[in-house]
Design a protein around this motif. Structure first.
Motif, short mmCIF file in Angstrom:
data_model
loop_
_atom_site.label_atom_id
_atom_site.label_comp_id
_atom_site.label_asym_id
_atom_site.label_seq_id
_atom_site.Cartn_x
_atom_site.Cartn_y
_atom_site.Cartn_z
N GLN A 1 7.84 73.62 -83.08
CA GLN A 1 8.15 75.02 -83.33
C GLN A 1 6.91 75.75 -83.80
O GLN A 1 6.04 75.18 -84.46
N GLY A 2 6.83 77.02 -83.46
CA GLY A 2 5.71 77.84 -83.91
C GLY A 2 4.46 77.60 -83.09
O GLY A 2 4.49 77.06 -81.98
N ASP A 3 3.34 77.99 -83.66
CA ASP A 3 2.05 77.91 -82.98
C ASP A 3 1.17 76.93 -83.75
O ASP A 3 0.58 77.29 -84.77
N PRO A 4 1.05 75.68 -83.30
CA PRO A 4 0.30 74.68 -84.07
C PRO A 4 -1.18 75.03 -84.15
O PRO A 4 -1.73 75.62 -83.21
N PRO A 5 -1.84 74.68 -85.25
CA PRO A 5 -3.29 74.93 -85.37
C PRO A 5 -4.04 74.22 -84.25
O PRO A 5 -3.64 73.12 -83.82
N PRO A 6 -5.12 74.81 -83.74
CA PRO A 6 -5.88 74.18 -82.66
C PRO A 6 -6.28 72.74 -82.96
O PRO A 6 -6.31 71.90 -82.06
N ARG A 7 -6.56 72.44 -84.22
CA ARG A 7 -7.00 71.09 -84.57
C ARG A 7 -5.92 70.05 -84.30
O ARG A 7 -6.23 68.87 -84.11
N THR A 8 -4.66 70.46 -84.27
CA THR A 8 -3.57 69.51 -84.06
C THR A 8 -3.25 69.30 -82.59
O THR A 8 -2.39 68.46 -82.26
N LEU A 9 -3.88 70.03 -81.69
CA LEU A 9 -3.55 69.91 -80.27
C LEU A 9 -3.97 68.56 -79.69
O LEU A 9 -3.34 68.06 -78.75
N VAL A 10 -5.03 67.96 -80.22
CA VAL A 10 -5.46 66.67 -79.70
C VAL A 10 -4.40 65.59 -79.91
O VAL A 10 -4.05 64.87 -78.96
N PRO A 11 -3.86 65.40 -81.12
CA PRO A 11 -2.79 64.40 -81.25
C PRO A 11 -1.56 64.73 -80.41
O PRO A 11 -0.87 63.81 -79.95
N ILE A 12 -1.28 66.01 -80.20
CA ILE A 12 -0.15 66.37 -79.35
C ILE A 12 -0.39 65.88 -77.92
O ILE A 12 0.50 65.34 -77.27
#
Length: 364
Positions: free
Chosen positions: A331-342
């Motif tokens: 949900q929401g807009d995750p911080p760019p730094r968290t996109l790698v684990p996603i």
């Protein structure tokens, strides 16, 4: 309190500052304990003297714990703001201004600390213009101090590019050792840390070589000054898969539960080291313990631009809990730094097209 006694203490603080010895600190503490608040507040050097003197004479057994000195600054914010706007002495503006920035930051208002940093910088320029002279670092008592503190504020806000510019400015205007280099050395250490966290390992090595010019790692202020260096060395050692060097650097850095402003970086670096050597459960517990000590919630943390949340997600993936990762960031807009684990979770689950879309977004 005798004027001569206060003047001698102020001169000692101006000369030694972070190089104050424990013996000198006891003398400073004894003298300033007898001075009135008005006498101490009239000179930022005496304020530093009271804070440092009390810390070393009364609280030195706390080791790397910086909570006491920082909280002392928090109680002086209003006074120092007035002093910054009325003083016409450049060292006073920088001295009061630094206490103002640190005090506001420790109150938890990073945005206001950043705004006040800009205010202090403007006041410095106004004082220089009023004196009709160019900045001369030889005439500034603490060269690089203001830029270093502004960089630290931006670091904790997660604006790492702007922080690096401030650290570079602080390093460029550094003073000579053994007493006027502390701000420059601190800036170089923090720059190495940020470069290492961002994966720019050659740049981190460059900054480590610069901070390596200084050998004063046994002073009471060493942990405060060189913490960023220890974290950079831990991350570089983990990248080289050198467990002994990584462990030694983590020991120098200390536990993420300590009351230091860079605690999110301490916790994240320790977590990264544990993950590098296939110990995800230790990494998870280390991270949770540090967050608990600071009353911090990890799952949706925005500290330092999502640094802790990224570390938390990395731990979950390493423990095989990819579903929890997607639940937290669904949900929401995750911080760019968290996109790698996603992206990693989607790849591990075979959702390659989804992973590609998230990866493109991360690159952008």
């Amino acid at each position: 309190m005798g004027t001569a006694g206060l003047e001698s203490i102020a001169a000692l603080i101006r000369r030694a500052w972070f190089g104050l010895t424990p013996h000198e600190a006891v003398a400073v503490h004894e003298v300033l304990a007898r001075a009135t608040d008005a006498e101490v507040l009239a000179d930022p050097s005496l304020i530093y003297g009271r804070i440092i003197g009390h810390y070393l004479a009364v609280r030195a057994d706390l080791g790397g714990d910086q909570h006491g000195p920082l909280m002392a600054s928090a109680g002086l914010v209003e006074y120092c703001l007035n002093a910054v706007t009325t003083s016409h002495d450049i060292d006073e503006v920088i001295g009061y201004g630094t206490i103002l920035i640190v005090g506001t930051r420790i109150r938890g208002d990073l945005a206001e600390a950043d705004r006040l940093g800009e205010l202090v910088q403007r006041r410095v320029r106004e004082v220089q213009d009023r004196a009709a002279r160019l900045p001369d670092q030889d005439e500034v008592l603490r060269p690089g101090q203001l830029e270093m503190q502004r960089g630290l504020t931006l670091t904790l806000m997660g604006d790492l590019g702007a922080a690096m510019r401030c650290y570079d400015q602080a390093w460029s205007s550094r003073g000579e050792s053994p007493y006027r280099h502390f701000a420059g050395a601190n800036a170089a250490a923090n720059a190495a840390m940020l470069a290492a966290f961002e994966g720019h390992y050659e740049l981190a090595e460059t900054w480590l070589a610069r901070v390596g010019e200084y050998r004063d790692r046994v002073l009471w202020s060493s942990h405060l000054t060189y913490l960023g260096e220890y974290l950079a060395r831990a991350l570089l050692a983990a990248d080289r898969l050198d467990p002994e060097a990584a462990s030694a650097a983590c020991r120098d850095a200390g536990d993420g539960s300590q009351a230091v402003e860079l605690w999110p970086f301490v916790a994240a670096a320790g977590c990264a080291v544990d993950l590098a050597f296939a110990d995800p459960f230790r990494a998870y517990e280390r991270l949770r313990s540090a967050a608990f000590a600071h009353g911090h919630e990890l799952a949706h943390s925005t500290a330092a631009g999502g640094l802790l949340q990224r570390a938390y997600l990395d731990c979950l993936i390493a423990m095989g809990d990819g579903a929890r990762v997607l639940q937290l960031v669904g949900q929401g807009d995750p911080p760019p730094r968290t996109l790698v684990p996603i992206v990693r979770v989607h790849l591990l689950s075979g959702s390659n097209e989804v992973a590609a879309r998230v990866a493109i977004r991360a690159v952008r």
